[in-house]
Enzyme design. Structure first.
Site, PDB file in Angstrom:
ATOM      1  CB  SER A 113      93.085 -43.818 -73.821  1.00  0.00           C
ATOM      2  OG  SER A 113      93.461 -44.834 -72.927  1.00  0.00           O
ATOM      3  CG  ASP A 231      98.969 -42.743 -67.788  1.00  0.00           C
ATOM      4  OD1 ASP A 231      98.234 -43.312 -66.970  1.00  0.00           O
ATOM      5  OD2 ASP A 231      98.740 -42.712 -69.012  1.00  0.00           O
ATOM      6  CG  HIS A 286      95.275 -42.249 -68.913  1.00  0.00           C
ATOM      7  ND1 HIS A 286      96.127 -42.510 -69.957  1.00  0.00           N
ATOM      8  CD2 HIS A 286      94.058 -42.730 -69.292  1.00  0.00           C
ATOM      9  CE1 HIS A 286      95.478 -43.143 -70.925  1.00  0.00           C
ATOM     10  NE2 HIS A 286      94.213 -43.276 -70.539  1.00  0.00           N
TER      11      HIS A 286
END
Length: 318
Positions: A113, A231, A286
């Site tokens: 991330s 995501d 995600h």
């Protein structure tokens, strides 16, 4: 006694990296550096599991998970609050002074991330020790244009979101709230270019370009960007591939159609033309990473690297 033993172990390992003279084309297992994402901490169970998996796939891998504080809770807080310019400087100093990492011929880097764009900033701004391959999962390379709703009891997240929605371009927010420093709305580029503390700089978007950023990224062996197929946390998800999404029409402009690529502000076109820039898709939401995806990445991008010459320099295999 335990501290003395640890010191001796680190000394022996670093001495091996520093003094070994490998024959031409000898394969060496490079250390792996990991930077975690928002709301995580370096010593969390998940980070430990990823580290063990990396060593399982590529035995003898030395894994270092970046931390901004030795206290796990403080490290998690630093993923929400802090000045990214100073945080990257701290990591540059930490890695350059590490007894093992600093003496290796190079290191590999894995960013989860927001940790992905932070590692890219490390490469652009210092890159010592040098990064051979950079792999990012669900990173916000071209910024975020909206903020995901926080969990009902995640008060730290709620506090950050309130600041972001309140006055994201103020000097206080841009120097204290981490996600604000990679906020980028394609429909508000004027404020972004003037006030962004971090992303506008590392993306080389301002009129004055930093040639070192471009040169350092061009030196990568591989730059691999994974986007999560489902995501809904990162908005837009396509930022993981450096794409831009129009907030009104939802039209996606891929990296290759943007000026940053056409004029090669960061060396991304160079990497692409050399076959060193990869766009990959990971299944699911995600950071809902499955073991198979990670194993594939570790095997393909973080396996033994060829070293040549008496100075233990990396050999370009392309």
């Amino acid at each position: 006694m335990a501290v003395t033993t640890l010191f001796l172990s680190l000394f022996v390992l670093s001495s091996c990296y520093a003094s070994a003279v490998l024959p031409t084309s000898e394969a060496a297992q490079l250390p792996l550096v990991i930077w975690h994402g928002l709301g995580d901490e370096y010593n969390a169970d998940g980070m430990k599991e990823v580290s063990e998996l990396a060593k399982e796939v590529n035995p003898e891998t030395f894994v270092y998970v970046i931390r901004l504080d030795e206290d796990g809770n403080a490290d998690r807080t630093a993923s929400f609050f802090g000045n990214l310019t100073l945080q990257v400087e701290q990591v540059c100093e930490d890695l350059a002074s590490h007894p093992i990492l600093s003496t290796a011929p190079a290191i590999n880097a894995l960013g989860f991330s927001q940790g992905g764009q932070f590692l890219r900033a490390y490469i652009e701004r210092c890159n010592s020790p040098k990064v051979a391959n950079l792999v990012t999962f669900g990173s916000q390379h071209n910024g975020i244009s909206d903020f995901k709703t926080c969990g009902a009891t995640d008060w730290l997240c709620k506090g950050v979101t309130a600041l972001l929605r309140g006055n994201r371009w103020s000097s206080f927010v841009q120097s204290h709230v981490v996600p604000a420093q990679y906020y980028r709305d394609p429909e508000d580029l004027e404020n972004y270019l003037e006030f962004s503390n971090f992303l506008a700089s590392i993306n080389n978007e301002r009129d004055t370009k930093n040639a070192t950023y471009r040169e350092n990224l061009m030196d990568l062996g591989r730059f691999v960007m994974y986007m999560f197929a489902e995501d809904s946390t990162v908005i837009p998800k396509e930022t993981a591939w450096f794409a831009e999404v129009n907030g009104t029409t939802k039209e996606v402009t891929k990296l290759q159609d943007q000026t940053i690529y056409k004029e090669d502000w960061l060396g991304l076109r160079y990497l692409d033309e050399k076959g060193k820039l990869e766009f990959r898709t990971a299944p699911g939401e995600h950071m809902r990473l499955d073991e198979d995806t990670l194993k594939e990445a570790f095997k393909k991008y973080f396996g033994p690297s060829k070293i040549k010459g008496s100075n233990n320099q990396l050999q370009d295999e392309l």
